[in-house]
Design a protein around this motif. Structure first.
Motif, short mmCIF file in Angstrom:
data_model
loop_
_atom_site.label_atom_id
_atom_site.label_comp_id
_atom_site.label_asym_id
_atom_site.label_seq_id
_atom_site.Cartn_x
_atom_site.Cartn_y
_atom_site.Cartn_z
N GLU A 75 5.30 -3.50 -7.39
CA GLU A 75 4.01 -3.81 -6.80
C GLU A 75 3.47 -5.14 -7.32
O GLU A 75 2.96 -5.97 -6.55
CB GLU A 75 3.01 -2.69 -7.11
CG GLU A 75 3.27 -1.40 -6.37
CD GLU A 75 2.93 -1.53 -4.89
OE1 GLU A 75 1.74 -1.48 -4.52
OE2 GLU A 75 3.87 -1.70 -4.10
N PRO B 259 3.87 2.78 -3.30
CA PRO B 259 3.50 3.80 -4.31
C PRO B 259 3.20 5.16 -3.70
O PRO B 259 3.47 6.19 -4.32
CB PRO B 259 2.28 3.19 -5.01
CG PRO B 259 1.75 2.15 -4.09
CD PRO B 259 2.93 1.64 -3.33
N LEU B 260 2.64 5.18 -2.48
CA LEU B 260 2.38 6.47 -1.83
C LEU B 260 3.69 7.19 -1.52
O LEU B 260 3.78 8.42 -1.69
CB LEU B 260 1.57 6.26 -0.55
CG LEU B 260 0.14 5.74 -0.73
CD1 LEU B 260 -0.52 5.51 0.63
CD2 LEU B 260 -0.69 6.71 -1.56
N GLY C 257 -1.81 3.55 -4.70
CA GLY C 257 -1.69 3.21 -3.28
C GLY C 257 -3.02 3.20 -2.56
O GLY C 257 -3.34 2.26 -1.82
N VAL D 126 0.83 -1.21 0.00
CA VAL D 126 0.00 0.00 0.00
C VAL D 126 0.86 1.26 0.00
O VAL D 126 0.59 2.21 -0.75
CB VAL D 126 -0.95 0.00 1.21
CG1 VAL D 126 -1.68 1.34 1.33
CG2 VAL D 126 -1.96 -1.14 1.10
N PHE D 127 1.91 1.29 0.82
CA PHE D 127 2.61 2.55 1.05
C PHE D 127 3.82 2.77 0.14
O PHE D 127 4.32 3.90 0.05
CB PHE D 127 3.03 2.65 2.52
CG PHE D 127 1.87 2.88 3.43
CD1 PHE D 127 1.25 4.12 3.49
CD2 PHE D 127 1.36 1.84 4.21
CE1 PHE D 127 0.16 4.33 4.32
CE2 PHE D 127 0.26 2.04 5.04
CZ PHE D 127 -0.34 3.29 5.09
#
Length: 496
Positions: A38, A9-10, A118, A6-7
């Protein structure tokens, strides 16, 4: 590992946004590299996945977040969410490859799409209602800026309409979540705990109102008739990559919410309103198909087929609430078909929207009447579009056939009247064949003259999407072995 998925790409999005010195070429490579990473991480997740126990999640991570209201950072996956996680990663990678040569603010574009990736992945792993809502709402913000910043035509107006409609839906969703929180003892937003407690069983009025609030919020995002009116202009004016993500990923947040939240937490209310949900699904199937048939704008036509295909999912999930004797297996097949359709529609429609974007790049219009004989100057483009069209209409050998066969096998066994929705498949076949004839056959004329065939980045973004549709169509067990146990578990929860 889920938090990394999740984090990552953020974090990459934050770096791209905060460091203006990053050159356009480097921004593009960061986008592609993170998207590949990912996909690899989710592949490792899939390879190590083992079906969890009843009302349990695999790869769980949990830590306190807002303890005063019983909300935690809680993530996990099961057989219903893992396929959507993989599909999301594939679609975002395809968009990164497709946009590799784009020169319109590539650093900002890469940052925005990584942010959107994300938060989209966050929706599918969230095991807490507040966490789900946060990611759900942030996806709306991200897509608003994609449409407004990189769209064409009346993109500002379409982006505003998209935001206002879907944000209003999210407020309805939040109201439903608060209703579940108030009814639970002890008060909690934890999804597994609420599924186990079914806090509004035995209270049909309150349960029906909370379900209505949740359904409206999710139906706007899906979208179903009559909450669909934001979708065609948003798709028509969005960039190709924005349309691909909107159709493939963001629409699935609505249908995923049905299977993750509405059905297992409010089983009594779902059963009580099952016929209404089935009716909405049937209307969406037929309305979406017939209105798509009337379109002259290719991208708008594909947008209305999304209303049609989402209708199949709603129809199947509604049929799961029709609890009759000896129908548990049929209802499980309907759930499996619905989730397979989520994945199938994501792959196929993303490919079709990316192909439609080639028209905008080359000739500046989606009007089918402006083309003719396009197969002459662009044979590879014509072949790819034909494959996408046949996949979308549910031809055997593609994932759409596997999905729709299971949807109707399960739904008709429970409620024979749902067979009326089969007409939607016939109309979908008619509209795609009509489009193929108008655009690709006959003498080369209009905007088709001088139309350049697909380039490398366009080819390598679309071919994997269609290839995965073929893989699922030919070897469906790759997907169904993961979905089957989770579908049976959901049917058991709805039948409590």
């Amino acid at each position: 590992m889920l938090s990394t998925i999740v984090f990552l790409p953020l974090a990459a999005a934050a770096v791209l946004a905060a460091v203006p010195a990053i050159r356009p070429a480097a921004a593009r490579w960061i986008w592609v590299t993170v998207s590949v990473a990912e996909l690899v991480l989710i592949g490792v997740l899939w390879a190590n996945y083992e079906t969890p126990g009843a009302n349990e999640l695999a790869f769980e991570e949990q830590m306190p977040w807002i303890p005063g209201v019983g909300s935690s950072y809680h993530v996990g996956v099961d057989g219903l969410s893992l396929p959507l996680l993989a599909m999301t990663a594939v679609v975002f990678l395809a968009c990164a490859v497709y946009a590799f040569r784009d020169n319109d603010r590539p650093r900002a574009q890469a940052a925005l799409f990584l942010f959107l990736q994300g938060v989209s992945l966050g929706v599918f792993v969230a095991a807490d209602l507040i966490l789900f809502f946060v990611f759900f709402d942030l996806s709306i913000v991200g897509m608003y800026f994609v449409i407004a910043g990189w769209g064409h035509g009346s993109s500002a107006r379409s982006a505003l309409k998209f935001f206002l409609y879907t944000f209003l839906g999210s407020l309805s969703l939040l109201l439903g979540f608060i209703g579940l929180y108030v009814a639970s003892t002890p008060h909690t937003f934890d999804i597994p705990e609420l599924v186990a407690a079914t806090p509004l069983d035995g209270n049909p009025l309150a349960g029906g109102l909370v379900l209505a609030a949740i359904l409206v919020g999710l139906a706007v995002k899906t979208p179903t008739v009559p909450f669909h009116t934001w979708l065609p202009p948003a798709h028509t004016d969005a960039p190709a990559t924005g349309s691909a993500v909107l159709a493939a990923v963001l629409l699935k947040m609505g249908t995923y919410g049905f299977v993750r939240i509405a059905m297992p937490m409010l089983p009594e209310a779902w059963r009580a309103w099952a016929w209404v949900i089935v009716a909405v699904g049937v209307v969406s199937v037929l309305y979406g198909a017939f209105v798509a048939l009337a379109q002259t704008n290719l991208k708008r036509m594909i947008a209305y087929t999304s209303v049609n295909h989402m209708g199949y999912i709603v129809l199947a999930l509604g049929a799961v609430g029709l609890v009759v004797d000896d129908a548990a297996q049929a209802r499980s097949v309907a759930v499996t078909g619905a989730v397979t359709q989520m994945v199938s529609h994501g792959l196929i429609t993303a490919a079709l929207f990316l192909l439609a974007g080639v028209m905008q790049k080359r000739a500046g219009t989606y009007d089918m009447g402006s083309y003719g004989g396009l197969a002459g100057p662009a044979p590879r483009y014509a072949a790819l579009f034909a494959i996408g069209a046949f996949a979308s209409l549910g031809l055997p050998g593609f994932s759409g056939f596997i999905a729709e066969f299971q949807i109707f096998a399960g739904s008709v066994a429970v409620a024979p009247v749902t067979a009326i929705a089969l007409l939607g498949i016939l109309v979908t076949a008619a509209l795609f064949l009509r489009a193929l004839q108008r655009v690709f056959t006959g003498p080369t004329e209009g905007r088709s003259a001088g139309f350049a065939d697909v380039r490398a980045e366009e080819l390598w973004s679309v071919v994997p999407l269609l290839g995965l549709s073929v893989l699922i169509g030919v070897l469906p067990r790759v997907l169904l072995d993961v979905l089957g146990p989770a579908s049976a578990a959901l049917v058991g929860l709805v039948g409590r």
